[in-house]
Design an enzyme around this catalytic site. Structure first.
Site, PDB file in Angstrom:
ATOM      1  CG  HIS A 196      44.770  -6.728   2.941  1.00 35.11           C
ATOM      2  ND1 HIS A 196      43.474  -7.057   3.233  1.00 35.11           N
ATOM      3  CD2 HIS A 196      44.836  -6.722   1.582  1.00 35.11           C
ATOM      4  CE1 HIS A 196      42.789  -7.246   2.117  1.00 35.11           C
ATOM      5  NE2 HIS A 196      43.608  -7.036   1.091  1.00 35.11           N
ATOM      6  CD  GLU A 205      43.806  -9.834   6.471  1.00 33.59           C
ATOM      7  OE1 GLU A 205      43.322 -10.271   7.527  1.00 33.59           O
ATOM      8  OE2 GLU A 205      43.597  -8.676   6.054  1.00 33.59           O
ATOM      9  CG  HIS A 241      36.396  -5.465   8.752  1.00 36.78           C
ATOM     10  ND1 HIS A 241      35.620  -4.351   8.975  1.00 36.78           N
ATOM     11  CD2 HIS A 241      37.106  -5.187   7.634  1.00 36.78           C
ATOM     12  CE1 HIS A 241      35.825  -3.455   8.028  1.00 36.78           C
ATOM     13  NE2 HIS A 241      36.744  -3.941   7.206  1.00 36.78           N
ATOM     14  N   GLY A 277      43.570  -4.394  13.466  1.00 37.82           N
ATOM     15  CA  GLY A 277      44.516  -3.369  13.061  1.00 37.82           C
ATOM     16  C   GLY A 277      44.069  -1.972  13.406  1.00 37.82           C
TER      17      GLY A 277
END
Length: 238
Positions: free
Chosen positions: A43, A70, A190, A213
Site C-alpha cells: 500500500h 492498494e 485489517h 500485514g
C-alpha cells in the site's frame, strides 16, 4: 480455499527507520511466497513512509504469486499501477494524512471518479476490488461501477471479537451474502490476526482472500516468518 496475501508495508517501515536496505523488502516478499503465501500486498502512500514507489517497481517482476496494490486512486498512484501491472488493485479512500486505512468507500458522490478509474484499471487487465464497510448499503452500486470484488474492512470485527465473536461476525456474514448474491467476489482485511482469523474463515469460508500485514509481521518477530505464515495458513484450513 481462502488465499493469504501478506502485506509487507511494516517490513518497509522497519527498513526506513534506519535507512539502507535492511530488511530487504524484495527478499522478504520472495521468502513469503516460498513459505506458502499466495499473494503479496503493498500500500504505497504519497509520502512513501513505508513502501516506496520504487519498491513497487522492483517487486513487479519478482512477485510470482498474486501482486495486490492498494491505494487511493491519485494520478501518481494510477501511473505507478499501470507501470507495475499487478493482478489486483484494491482502491481505498485514504486521505494522505491517515495513519492506516480507517473506512470503506462511500460510493455516492464518487461515482464518476470510481467508474473512470475502474475502467482504466480494467484496460491493463487488473482485477479491481473496492475497500468497503460491512454495513455499507452500496454493494449494488459497486457492481454497477464494474468492480470485480469488495474487500471488507474488518477492524470492527477484530475489535468486537474478544467481547462477543458471534455478534462481531454477524454483519460480515450478511455483507458477504449481499456481495456474493450480486456476483461480487469478497476479500477481507485489517486487524486480522491469529486470534480471530480461524473463526472468520469458519463462518465465512467463501472469502477469496485475506490481506494481513501488521499482526503477521509482529508475530514473525516471535515465531519466525516461515512458521508464522504456516500458522496463518492453518487458520484458513480449519
Amino acid at each position: 480455499m481462502t488465499k493469504l496475501s501478506v502485506n509487507i508495508n511494516k517490513v518497509a517501515t522497519l527498513r526506513n527507520a534506519r535507512g539502507g536496505n535492511i530488511p530487504n523488502v524484495i527478499k522478504v516478499a520472495t521468502d513469503c511466497e516460498n513459505f506458502g503465501a499466495e499473494g503479496i500486498t503493498v500500500h504505497p502512500r504519497p509520502d512513501e513512509r513505508h513502501i516506496r514507489y520504487q519498491d513497487v517497481r522492483d517487486l513487479s517482476p519478482v512477485v510470482t504469486t498474486e501482486f495486490n496494490i492498494e491505494g487511493y486512486p491519485s494520478k501518481d498512484f494510477l501511473e505507478l499501477v499501470k507501470e507495475a501491472k499487478p493482478a489486483q488493485v484494491t482502491l481505498v479512500p485514504d486521505p494522505p494524512h491517515v495513519l492506516t486505512s480507517n473506512a470503506g468507500w462511500t460510493v455516492k458522490g464518487n461515482e464518476s471518479l470510481l467508474e473512470e478509474v475502474i475502467a482504466e484499471l480494467k484496460s491493463i487487465n487488473a482485477r479491481v476490488s473496492l475497500f468497503m464497510d460491512a454495513h455499507s448499503t452500496e454493494f449494488e452500486a459497486v457492481k454497477k461501477l464494474g468492480a470485480d470484488r469488495v474487500e471488507l474492512y474488518t477492524e470492527e470485527y477484530a475489535t468486537q471479537y474478544p467481547k462477543d465473536k458471534i455478534q462481531a461476525i454477524a454483519p460480515f456474514k450478511e455483507a458477504f451474502k449481499r456481495a456474493n448474491d450480486l456476483g461480487l467476489g469478497v476479500n477481507a482485511g485489517h486487524d486480522l490476526s491469529l486470534e480471530n482469523l480461524a473463526f472468520l474463515h469458519q463462518e465465512i469460508p467463501g472469502i477469496l482472500e485475506v490481506s494481513i500485514g501488521h499482526a503477521l509481521i509482529a508475530d514473525a518477530l516471535y515465531y519466525g516468518l516461515e512458521n508464522t505464515i504456516q500458522m496463518y495458513k492453518r487458520c484458513l484450513m480449519k
